[in-house]
Design an enzyme around this catalytic site. Structure first.
Site, PDB file in Angstrom:
ATOM      1  N   ASN A 157       0.811  -1.233   0.000  1.00  0.00           N
ATOM      2  CA  ASN A 157       0.000   0.000   0.000  1.00  0.00           C
ATOM      3  C   ASN A 157       0.842   1.281   0.000  1.00  0.00           C
ATOM      4  OD1 ASN A 157       0.768  -0.443   2.659  1.00  0.00           O
ATOM      5  ND2 ASN A 157      -1.177   0.212   3.542  1.00  0.00           N
ATOM      6  N   LYS A 180      12.218  -7.405   1.769  1.00  0.00           N
ATOM      7  CA  LYS A 180      11.357  -8.167   0.875  1.00  0.00           C
ATOM      8  C   LYS A 180      10.108  -7.314   0.641  1.00  0.00           C
ATOM      9  CE  LYS A 180       8.113 -11.264  -0.300  1.00  0.00           C
ATOM     10  NZ  LYS A 180       6.939 -10.531  -0.798  1.00  0.00           N
ATOM     11  N   GLY A 234       2.349  -5.424   7.980  1.00  0.00           N
ATOM     12  CA  GLY A 234       1.382  -6.261   7.265  1.00  0.00           C
ATOM     13  C   GLY A 234       0.306  -6.731   8.222  1.00  0.00           C
ATOM     14  N   SER A 235      -0.270  -7.881   7.917  1.00  0.00           N
ATOM     15  CA  SER A 235      -1.433  -8.316   8.695  1.00  0.00           C
ATOM     16  C   SER A 235      -1.029  -8.864  10.076  1.00  0.00           C
ATOM     17  CB  SER A 235      -2.197  -9.412   7.933  1.00  0.00           C
ATOM     18  OG  SER A 235      -1.448 -10.598   7.941  1.00  0.00           O
ATOM     19  N   GLU A 256       4.311  -3.766  12.720  1.00  0.00           N
ATOM     20  CA  GLU A 256       3.326  -2.725  12.414  1.00  0.00           C
ATOM     21  C   GLU A 256       2.180  -3.439  11.714  1.00  0.00           C
ATOM     22  OE1 GLU A 256       1.115  -0.419  11.020  1.00  0.00           O
ATOM     23  OE2 GLU A 256       2.564   0.382   9.572  1.00  0.00           O
ATOM     24  N   CYS A 290      -3.400   1.269   6.895  1.00  0.00           N
ATOM     25  CA  CYS A 290      -3.678   0.688   8.222  1.00  0.00           C
ATOM     26  C   CYS A 290      -4.268   1.725   9.156  1.00  0.00           C
ATOM     27  CB  CYS A 290      -2.394   0.174   8.852  1.00  0.00           C
ATOM     28  SG  CYS A 290      -1.540  -0.988   7.841  1.00  0.00           S
ATOM     29  N   GLU A 387     -10.935  -4.832   9.587  1.00  0.00           N
ATOM     30  CA  GLU A 387     -10.311  -3.734   8.847  1.00  0.00           C
ATOM     31  C   GLU A 387     -10.867  -3.779   7.422  1.00  0.00           C
ATOM     32  OE1 GLU A 387      -6.038  -4.204   8.603  1.00  0.00           O
ATOM     33  OE2 GLU A 387      -5.755  -2.046   8.675  1.00  0.00           O
TER      34      GLU A 387
HETATM   35  C1  SIN Z   1       0.173   2.279   6.794  1.00  0.00           C
HETATM   36  O1  SIN Z   1      -0.904   2.157   6.289  1.00  0.00           O
HETATM   37  O2  SIN Z   1       0.677   1.310   7.354  1.00  0.00           O
HETATM   38  C2  SIN Z   1       0.993   3.533   6.790  1.00  0.00           C
HETATM   39  C3  SIN Z   1       0.251   4.797   6.814  1.00  0.00           C
HETATM   40  C4  SIN Z   1       1.124   5.997   7.087  1.00  0.00           C
HETATM   41  O3  SIN Z   1       2.342   5.875   7.258  1.00  0.00           O
HETATM   42  O4  SIN Z   1       0.579   7.094   7.160  1.00  0.00           O
END
Ligand code: SIN
Length: 486
Positions: A157, A180, A234-235, A256, A290, A387
């Site tokens: 993303n 990766k 990621g997830s 994260e 996220c 989510e």
């Molecule tokens: C993310 O969706 O993990 C990052 C969003 C951001 O850094 O603002």
């Protein structure tokens, strides 16, 4: 038509390991989500390529760690300058493989570059401590040393920013790294590696392995004792697997993971500002971040007005191919993302929610979803727990501050929370009470290189960006020297 760039050589077709571009017997086809067309083919790395990247990173580590922080900072600064100088090409690559609108891609290059700039400066600030000795003739100090070889697994993303937010602090600290990237968006990562090499990042210090087999790469990282740290975005599901696999070696970890951000509009909020913030937070990257607001809690006295104004603003968003200037909502990353988002919406509507706007696949194409506002959503619906990762905003009604804080916290996740309020007491009370790593008050966005980014609960742990992001790549060593008076 193939992707046209000012620097066509930024388009790479294989992993970058030990300053060599690898080939392979099989390829990954990188598709443009806007059209389904192939953008490029990239060699699919095998397990032995990942191991060889670890060899290179391990070999490069002692001399990179031995450079002065100032030298490392100067190389990072050159990397930052090159990323900015090639912003337009990098943004075009990103739009082609990820689908986000051009304006957002340019903003992501700036955002991604800001981490390199910040850590080019912070490299020199990995300060330790000297303690007042408790033993006569003794000296007590704490020094920070690089963790060693690091692995990073990054998502599709934010194909640039999620890499630089890990690689820049790692390299600043004196670590070496193997990244990766997502196999859906490897081209941005490879272009970053080319620019890093031009900036003077030595052989083996930064390696990029592109593989269609993420589980295999995770296993090679986790099973190799030379990898001392793993950073994953990621997830939550995959984060837990990586944690288990890393347990054997007790690797340092940064996770994260997923989010389920509440966005609360209190009765004393500036409603127009809240509408603007809601659009900014929810529809960035077509809802695929996220930290996108996932649940909108609106005070009962404002609910109808907010819903109408929000729905008008959302209906006006321009959907289309992100490569066209002016487009605000691009495609979702792949067909299964549409199925997931539409499944959540359909289930909510069947259970009594109402689509004030949107609610279906967009006429523009099968991989585009209509920006959607749902009213009459309740806490027991699946859309309140999961989510969404798409352009859908579910609206809930609330009556009291205590109730809404309880509802906002009723999730296993804890990455970001947003709220709009003017009462100063409430601002501080609610900011303290929300269970999340980030609280954003009276704004729809907060991301910056200077402040810590990360979650609590099932959203993970560890912090990226800010001075804390550097500590993730440093071990703290206590040195006690006795008998200095002899
Ligand atoms: C993310 O969706 O993990 C990052 C969003 C951001 O850094 O603002």
């Amino acid at each position: 038509m193939s992707l046209q760039l000012k620097r066509q050589d930024l388009l790479k077709n294989g992993s970058y390991v030990g300053a060599r571009w690898l080939t392979s017997e099989s390829d990954i086809s990188v598709l443009n989500p806007a059209s389904g067309d192939e953008v490029a083919r990239v060699a699919d790395a095998a397990a032995h390529d990942v191991s060889s990247a670890i060899d290179c990173a391990a070999t490069a580590f002692p001399s990179w760690a031995a450079k002065t922080a100032k030298e490392r900072g100067q190389i990072l600064r050159k990397w930052f300058d090159l990323v900015i100088a090639h912003k337009e090409d990098l943004a075009r690559i990103m739009v082609a493989e990820q689908g986000k609108p051009m304006a957002e891609a340019r903003a992501e290059i700036d955002y991604g570059a800001s981490f390199i700039e910040w850590y080019s400066e912070e490299a020199k600030r990995a300060y330790g401590d000297v303690y007042p000795t408790t033993v006569e003739g003794g000296r007590m100090e704490a020094v920070k040393q690089p963790v060693g070889v690091c692995g990073a697994i990054t998502p599709w993303n934010f194909p640039v920013a999620m890499i630089t937010r890990k690689a820049a602090p790692a390299l600043a600290a004196g670590c070496t790294m193997i990244v990766k990237p997502s196999e859906l968006t490897p081209l941005s990562a490879l272009a970053l590696a080319e620019l890093a090499e031009e900036a003077g990042v030595p052989q083996g210090v930064l390696n990029i392995v592109v593989s269609s087999d993420s589980a295999m790469v995770g296993q090679v990282f986790c099973n190799d004792a030379r990898v001392r740290k793993l950073s994953f975005t990621g997830s939550t599901r995959v984060g837990k697997i990586l944690m288990e696999q890393s347990a054997q070696d007790l690797k340092r970890l940064s996770m994260e993971l997923g989010g389920n951000a509440p966005f609360i509009v209190f009765e004393d909020a500036d409603i127009d500002a809240a509408v603007a913030g809601a659009v900014a937070s929810k529809f960035r990257n077509a809802g695929q971040t996220c930290v996108c607001a996932n649940r909108f809690y609106i005070h009962k006295t404002l609910y109808d007005e907010f819903a109408a104004k929000f729905s008008d603003a959302v209906s006006a968003l321009r959907v289309g191919n992100g490569a066209e200037e002016g487009v605000e909502i691009g495609p979702l990353i792949e067909a299964k993302a549409i199925d997931k988002v539409h499944g959540l919406v359909s289930e909510a509507v069947e259970a009594g929610a109402y689509a004030l706007c949107g609610g279906a696949v967009h006429d523009y194409g099968a991989q585009y979803y209509q920006p959607t506002v749902l009213t009459d959503v309740t806490q027991d619906m699946r859309i309140a727990r999961e989510e969404i990762f798409g352009p859908v905003a579910p609206l809930f009604k609330f009556s009291t501050e205590d109730d809404v804080v309880a509802m906002a916290n009723q999730t296993e996740y804890g990455l970001a929370s947003y709220f709009y309020a003017r009462d100063v007491g409430r601002v501080h009370r609610v900011a303290q009470a929300l269970h999340s790593g980030i609280v954003c008050v009276n704004a729809g966005g907060f991301s910056t290189e200077v402040a810590p980014f990360g979650g609590v609960k099932h959203s993970g742990f560890g912090r990226e960006a800010s001075r804390y992001g550097l500590d993730e790549y440093l071990d703290l060593k206590y040195v006690f020297v006795a008998d200095l008076n002899r």
